[in-house]
Design a protein around this motif. Structure first.
Motif, short mmCIF file in Angstrom:
data_model
loop_
_atom_site.label_atom_id
_atom_site.label_comp_id
_atom_site.label_asym_id
_atom_site.label_seq_id
_atom_site.Cartn_x
_atom_site.Cartn_y
_atom_site.Cartn_z
N SER A 103 0.83 -1.20 0.00
CA SER A 103 0.00 0.00 0.00
C SER A 103 0.87 1.25 0.00
CB SER A 103 -0.93 -0.01 1.21
OG SER A 103 -1.68 1.18 1.29
N ARG A 104 1.93 1.25 0.82
CA ARG A 104 2.84 2.40 0.86
C ARG A 104 3.47 2.65 -0.50
NH1 ARG A 104 5.02 -0.31 5.43
NH2 ARG A 104 7.06 -0.50 4.39
N GLU A 105 3.99 1.59 -1.10
CA GLU A 105 4.71 1.76 -2.36
C GLU A 105 3.77 2.12 -3.49
OE1 GLU A 105 7.23 -1.63 -2.93
OE2 GLU A 105 8.57 -1.03 -1.29
N ALA A 106 2.53 1.60 -3.45
CA ALA A 106 1.55 1.97 -4.48
C ALA A 106 1.21 3.45 -4.41
CB ALA A 106 0.29 1.13 -4.32
N ALA A 107 1.33 4.04 -3.20
CA ALA A 107 1.06 5.46 -3.02
C ALA A 107 2.30 6.32 -3.27
CB ALA A 107 0.54 5.72 -1.61
N GLY A 108 3.39 5.69 -3.71
CA GLY A 108 4.60 6.45 -4.03
C GLY A 108 5.55 6.64 -2.88
N LEU A 109 5.35 5.89 -1.78
CA LEU A 109 6.21 6.02 -0.61
C LEU A 109 7.32 4.97 -0.67
CD1 LEU A 109 3.38 6.47 2.03
CD2 LEU A 109 4.91 8.26 1.18
N GLY A 110 8.36 5.29 -1.38
CA GLY A 110 9.46 4.35 -1.53
C GLY A 110 10.37 4.34 -0.31
N PRO A 111 11.14 3.27 -0.12
CA PRO A 111 12.08 3.22 1.00
C PRO A 111 13.18 4.26 0.85
CG PRO A 111 12.43 1.36 -0.49
CD PRO A 111 11.18 2.04 -0.94
N GLU A 112 13.67 4.72 2.00
CA GLU A 112 14.78 5.68 2.07
C GLU A 112 14.54 6.90 1.20
OE1 GLU A 112 18.54 3.67 1.56
OE2 GLU A 112 18.31 2.65 3.48
N SER A 113 13.34 7.48 1.35
CA SER A 113 12.96 8.64 0.54
C SER A 113 12.76 9.91 1.37
CB SER A 113 11.68 8.34 -0.23
OG SER A 113 10.62 7.98 0.65
N ALA A 114 12.80 9.80 2.70
CA ALA A 114 12.48 10.94 3.56
C ALA A 114 13.68 11.41 4.36
CB ALA A 114 11.34 10.58 4.51
N ASP A 115 13.83 12.72 4.48
CA ASP A 115 14.82 13.28 5.38
C ASP A 115 14.31 13.32 6.81
OD1 ASP A 115 16.95 14.33 3.43
OD2 ASP A 115 15.11 15.23 2.64
N LEU A 116 13.00 13.49 6.97
CA LEU A 116 12.39 13.63 8.28
C LEU A 116 11.02 12.96 8.26
CD1 LEU A 116 12.35 14.96 11.14
CD2 LEU A 116 11.36 16.99 10.06
N VAL A 117 10.77 12.09 9.23
CA VAL A 117 9.46 11.46 9.39
C VAL A 117 8.90 11.89 10.74
CG1 VAL A 117 8.20 9.30 9.69
CG2 VAL A 117 9.93 9.49 7.91
N LEU A 118 7.69 12.38 10.72
CA LEU A 118 6.97 12.79 11.94
C LEU A 118 5.78 11.86 12.11
CD1 LEU A 118 6.85 16.61 11.15
CD2 LEU A 118 8.62 15.37 12.41
N THR A 119 5.56 11.37 13.34
CA THR A 119 4.43 10.47 13.52
C THR A 119 3.89 10.50 14.94
OG1 THR A 119 3.61 8.23 13.06
CG2 THR A 119 5.78 8.39 14.10
N ASN A 120 2.58 10.41 15.02
CA ASN A 120 1.83 10.28 16.27
C ASN A 120 1.04 8.98 16.14
OD1 ASN A 120 0.22 10.52 18.52
ND2 ASN A 120 -0.79 12.41 17.88
#
Length: 246
Positions: A103-120
């Motif tokens: 689901s992540r990859e289908a939405a364009g969220l590839g591995p090692e693509s973010a400088d900063l991840v924020l999550t609650n």
């Protein structure tokens, strides 16, 4: 169509439309955004974004970045999209289940693509408490059994080498968070959030850098309320957008 409210965050710098019922942005979102060390040009991913409060507050401080909002509920994702437009943020909305790699990859969220991840992350898992009868609140507060591990592993997987994860969670989940992130992140920085100076912590803010081997550091706590029950000067400044935790 569920009832929608319009709320102002950071002293009016962020306008947020969100459902009147269910999970709503509040102090947790303010604290997480205040702890976000966004740099110009960063790819910033808000995981479990709901209507986008955390990412939008981070963007209000540093506009020169690429902001990606990850939300699995299409209705909340639509509100997030509207909030990005209303706040002049060129945000990208990824409708995806963070626990599902496909689901992540289908939405364009590839591995090692973010400088900063924020999550609650949702604070509870199935079987830990009674589930709210409100579907939106239940989805926002409960994960499948073992879901926190999958959630934080997915967040770490999104990070580039030397990228940073910042999360807020219940203080009583500290041991679990540290165990999950062990070996994935280093240079961890931990800050507890107390409702009052003489009361136990209710939240933790935890950040770390992917691939680092630096040791854990304990930062000064945040105390939300004074003896009169009103926000402390620090908490008030954080809610107005006049201070950060970076």
């Amino acid at each position: 169509m569920p009832e929608i409210t319009e709320d102002l965050l950071l002293g009016g710098r962020v306008r947020l439309i969100q459902p009147a019922r269910g999970h709503r942005a509040g102090t947790d979102a303010v604290l997480l955004a205040a702890a976000a060390p966004v740099r110009p040009g960063d790819v910033v991913v808000d995981v479990g974004a709901a209507t986008g409060a955390v990412g939008l507050m981070a963007a209000a401080r540093v506009r020169a970045g690429r902001f990606v909002f990850v939300e699995r509920d299409p209705a909340l994702a639509d509100l997030c999209r509207q909030n990005c437009r209303d706040n002049g943020v060129q945000g990208e909305i990824a409708v995806a289940d963070v626990l599902d790699r496909a689901s992540r990859e289908a939405a364009g969220l590839g591995p090692e693509s973010a400088d900063l991840v924020l999550t609650n992350p949702p604070f509870l898992e199935e079987g830990q408490s009674r589930t709210s009868p409100d579907p939106g609140r239940a989805a926002a507060h409960a994960l499948p059994a073992g879901g926190l591990e999958g959630w934080l592993k997915a967040c770490a997987a999104l990070l580039k080498p030397k990228g940073r994860l910042v999360l807020i969670h219940r203080a009583d989940r500290l041991a679990e968070c540290l165990e999950i992130l062990n070996g994935r992140l280093g240079a961890l920085e931990l800050r507890f959030v107390h409702p009052a100076a003489n009361r136990p912590a209710i939240r933790l803010l935890l950040s770390g850098i992917k691939g680092s081997r630096a040791p854990l550091g304990i930062l000064p706590p945040v105390v939300l309320n004074g003896p009169d029950g009103r926000f402390t000067p620090e908490a008030e400044a954080l809610h107005r957008g006049d201070a950060t935790l970076t």
